[in-house]
Scaffold this active site. Structure first.
Site, PDB file in Angstrom:
ATOM      1  N   ASN A 216      52.694   1.543 -24.450  1.00 35.04           N
ATOM      2  CA  ASN A 216      51.884   2.200 -25.480  1.00 35.04           C
ATOM      3  C   ASN A 216      51.777   3.690 -25.184  1.00 35.04           C
ATOM      4  OD1 ASN A 216      49.417   2.700 -23.795  1.00 35.04           O
ATOM      5  ND2 ASN A 216      49.612   0.483 -23.572  1.00 35.04           N
ATOM      6  N   LYS A 294      70.618  -7.467 -19.386  1.00 36.84           N
ATOM      7  CA  LYS A 294      70.373  -6.686 -20.604  1.00 36.84           C
ATOM      8  C   LYS A 294      70.723  -7.527 -21.841  1.00 36.84           C
ATOM      9  CE  LYS A 294      71.615  -2.379 -22.768  1.00 36.84           C
ATOM     10  NZ  LYS A 294      72.743  -1.505 -22.987  1.00 36.84           N
ATOM     11  N   ILE A 312      41.797  -7.869 -17.235  1.00 36.41           N
ATOM     12  CA  ILE A 312      41.384  -7.435 -15.889  1.00 36.41           C
ATOM     13  C   ILE A 312      39.896  -7.095 -15.875  1.00 36.41           C
ATOM     14  CG2 ILE A 312      41.828  -5.731 -14.066  1.00 36.41           C
ATOM     15  CD1 ILE A 312      44.637  -5.341 -15.423  1.00 36.41           C
ATOM     16  N   PHE A 328      36.659   0.870 -21.769  1.00 38.00           N
ATOM     17  CA  PHE A 328      37.002   1.831 -22.816  1.00 38.00           C
ATOM     18  C   PHE A 328      37.469   1.042 -24.030  1.00 38.00           C
ATOM     19  CE2 PHE A 328      37.259   6.409 -21.860  1.00 38.00           C
ATOM     20  CZ  PHE A 328      36.640   6.383 -20.634  1.00 38.00           C
ATOM     21  N   LYS A 342      32.884  -5.632 -27.832  1.00 40.28           N
ATOM     22  CA  LYS A 342      33.579  -5.702 -26.540  1.00 40.28           C
ATOM     23  C   LYS A 342      32.598  -5.636 -25.377  1.00 40.28           C
ATOM     24  CE  LYS A 342      37.862  -4.037 -28.071  1.00 40.28           C
ATOM     25  NZ  LYS A 342      38.774  -2.948 -28.304  1.00 40.28           N
ATOM     26  N   LYS A 346      32.860  -8.873 -23.052  1.00 38.03           N
ATOM     27  CA  LYS A 346      33.414  -8.704 -21.705  1.00 38.03           C
ATOM     28  C   LYS A 346      32.313  -8.583 -20.654  1.00 38.03           C
ATOM     29  CE  LYS A 346      37.704  -6.626 -23.310  1.00 38.03           C
ATOM     30  NZ  LYS A 346      38.994  -6.156 -22.795  1.00 38.03           N
TER      31      LYS A 346
HETATM   32  N1  CTP Z   1      41.506  -4.200 -20.420  1.00 35.26           N
HETATM   33  C1  CTP Z   1      41.795  -4.811 -19.230  1.00 35.26           C
HETATM   34  N2  CTP Z   1      42.777  -5.777 -19.181  1.00 35.26           N
HETATM   35  C2  CTP Z   1      43.438  -6.144 -20.277  1.00 35.26           C
HETATM   36  C3  CTP Z   1      43.133  -5.530 -21.502  1.00 35.26           C
HETATM   37  C4  CTP Z   1      42.168  -4.556 -21.531  1.00 35.26           C
HETATM   38  O1  CTP Z   1      41.205  -4.471 -18.210  1.00 35.26           O
HETATM   39  N3  CTP Z   1      44.361  -7.076 -20.191  1.00 35.26           N
HETATM   40  C5  CTP Z   1      40.447  -3.196 -20.492  1.00 35.26           C
HETATM   41  C6  CTP Z   1      40.899  -1.804 -20.843  1.00 35.26           C
HETATM   42  O2  CTP Z   1      41.201  -1.058 -19.693  1.00 35.26           O
HETATM   43  C7  CTP Z   1      39.706  -1.243 -21.597  1.00 35.26           C
HETATM   44  C8  CTP Z   1      39.196  -2.436 -22.337  1.00 35.26           C
HETATM   45  O3  CTP Z   1      39.583  -3.570 -21.560  1.00 35.26           O
HETATM   46  O4  CTP Z   1      38.691  -0.832 -20.741  1.00 35.26           O
HETATM   47  C9  CTP Z   1      39.816  -2.517 -23.694  1.00 35.26           C
HETATM   48  O5  CTP Z   1      39.560  -3.744 -24.242  1.00 35.26           O
HETATM   49  P1  CTP Z   1      40.617  -4.530 -25.101  1.00 35.26           P
HETATM   50  O6  CTP Z   1      39.968  -5.784 -25.500  1.00 35.26           O
HETATM   51  O7  CTP Z   1      41.938  -4.633 -24.497  1.00 35.26           O
HETATM   52  O8  CTP Z   1      40.771  -3.538 -26.233  1.00 35.26           O
HETATM   53  P2  CTP Z   1      41.813  -3.720 -27.286  1.00 35.26           P
HETATM   54  O9  CTP Z   1      43.174  -4.004 -26.757  1.00 35.26           O
HETATM   55  O10 CTP Z   1      41.663  -2.513 -28.102  1.00 35.26           O
HETATM   56  O11 CTP Z   1      41.250  -5.050 -27.936  1.00 35.26           O
HETATM   57  P3  CTP Z   1      41.617  -5.555 -29.318  1.00 35.26           P
HETATM   58  O12 CTP Z   1      43.094  -5.500 -29.342  1.00 35.26           O
HETATM   59  O13 CTP Z   1      41.055  -6.912 -29.333  1.00 35.26           O
HETATM   60  O14 CTP Z   1      40.940  -4.581 -30.230  1.00 35.26           O
END
Ligand code: CTP
Length: 404
Positions: A216, A294, A312, A328, A342, A346
């Site tokens: 990303n 590949k 995580i 975040f 969130k 979480k």
């Molecule tokens: N995060 C994490 N581990 C993951 C995914 C996200 O620790 N596998 C943490 C990110 O570092 C951030 C937060 O979770 O602090 C973001 O939440 P997340 O649910 O991943 O946000 P989005 O991907 O934006 O969720 P959604 O796609 O459901 O909107």
């Protein structure tokens, strides 16, 4: 906004936005600041020193070689006098000279001779601002601790529309006050002294085959700025970093990882800690079965099955010896609702939410944040990421204290 008893050295460089410096001087003085103005030669072509002398109440300095002025308050004394140096407008040229460490006029000499925080409000044509040379100079100055305020987007004096307009005087005064307030806090207490802070940053990469991956746009800048702010507040910082081109900030232990699974392992190994801040843009999914060779383009369509990565942050927040957990949220819409959802889902202590999308947040030098916790919320105005990071660390520290 309180700048009572603050000595502000206002540097004005050449650009049409220098007319806005008049209002800026007024507003700085209204906020209680003592203002001394230094102009570059080119700035005097846009606006006269006499105007700024009348507004600031002090003679304006332009040249390093003015014997009368040097006899009154020499340039080194002036550099020491300043509690902050604000350059508004900061032209592409002055930024280039500062980034190169040049001291070829009074303003750049003062900047080199001063330990005061430096803030720059860039103002220039949008193509000049976007030029890689200007961006690199802004980045260099930022990495050395300068705050880059703006620029804003909008219509420009040159008739174009885009990013490059100087921020309005009222916003500059507010951001200056914030930077100085953060420094006072930093001096008065090493607020995170003795605390261990683990931070994730940057993007993860999930392999599709040996040469391709899913990732990303995260640059890692926000996470690195948060790591530096935590270090400056006295914490021991472990930075678990996805792929980024950013240099390791001094005094911080950095662990490089590539995938979400590697990040998870590194984070769990870094536990226990007092504060966990998850700024990383972790891939929510990874290819279920990455190819060992590949993938060749034989088929007309190709499907890649994805499976969910472990979360995580949720895992850390569920630990028995759970740190103060900060997440975040990057959202394109319904920012506050998604962030609050969130926060609860979480089991977080705090969440910082920012709007993302075309031209916003990712890979930018500045950002704005909404910071939410169970029974409160603060809006942090649009500014450079290191100022935001300091403000965020300050909020985390306060919340941590109120938990204790
Ligand atoms: N995060 C994490 N581990 C993951 C995914 C996200 O620790 N596998 C943490 C990110 O570092 C951030 C937060 O979770 O602090 C973001 O939440 P997340 O649910 O991943 O946000 P989005 O991907 O934006 O969720 P959604 O796609 O459901 O909107």
């Amino acid at each position: 906004m309180n700048l009572q008893h603050k000595n502000i050295l206002l540097g004005i460089s050449g650009g049409i936005a220098s007319y806005k410096a008049c209002e800026l001087v007024r507003r700085l003085r209204d906020a209680g600041a003592e203002v001394r103005v230094v102009m570059t030669d080119n700035a005097t072509r846009f606006i006269t020193p006499l105007t700024l002398q009348a507004l600031s109440g002090h003679p304006v300095r332009v040249s390093l070689w003015d014997e009368n002025h040097e006899a009154a308050m020499g340039h080194i004394e002036l550099a020491r006098w300043a509690d902050a140096i604000l350059i508004a407008p900061a032209s592409a040229d002055v930024m280039a000279r500062l980034a190169a460490g040049m001291a070829d006029d009074l303003l750049t000499t003062l900047c080199l001779a001063s330990e005061a925080p430096m803030l720059l409000a860039p103002a220039m044509n949008r193509i000049m601002w976007a030029h890689p040379a200007t961006q690199a100079n802004a980045q260099t100055l930022h990495q050395r601790g300068a705050s880059i305020l703006g620029p804003a987007a909008g219509s420009q004096a040159c008739g174009e529309t885009g990013e490059g307009r100087m921020l309005e005087a009222v916003d500059l005064v507010k951001q200056l006050a914030d930077v100085l307030a953060c420094r006072v806090d930093k001096r008065s207490a090493s607020t995170l002294h003795g605390k261990r802070v683990v931070i994730t940053a940057g993007a993860t990469r999930e392999a599709i085959d040996p040469v391709r991956f899913i990732s990303n746009r995260s640059s890692g800048r926000m996470g690195y700025a948060v790591a530096e702010a935590a270090r400056d507040a006295g914490a021991e910082v472990v930075l678990i970093s996805g792929v980024t081109h950013l240099p390791t900030p001094p005094g911080i232990r950095r662990i490089d990882v590539e995938t979400a699974l590697q990040m998870r392992t590194a984070v769990l190994q870094a536990m226990p800690c007092d504060i966990f801040i998850a700024t990383a843009a972790v891939a929510d999914y990874r290819p279920a079965d990455p190819a060992t060779q590949k993938i060749k383009k034989h088929a007309d369509t190709l499907s890649i099955e994805l499976i969910k990565n472990p979360d995580i942050l949720s895992e850390v927040a569920a630990l028995e010896r759970r740190p103060f957990s900060v997440g975040f949220a990057a959202e394109t819409e319904h920012l506050l609702e998604h962030a609050r959802d969130k926060l609860q889902r979480k089991n977080l202590d705090l969440i910082a939410a920012n709007r993302v999308g075309e031209g916003l947040a990712f890979d930018q030098l500045d950002n704005a944040l909404s910071v939410l916790w169970a029974d409160g919320q603060i809006e942090l105005a649009h500014t450079d990421k290191s100022t935001l990071a300091r403000q965020l660390i300050q909020i985390i520290t306060e919340r941590l204290e109120s938990h204790a």
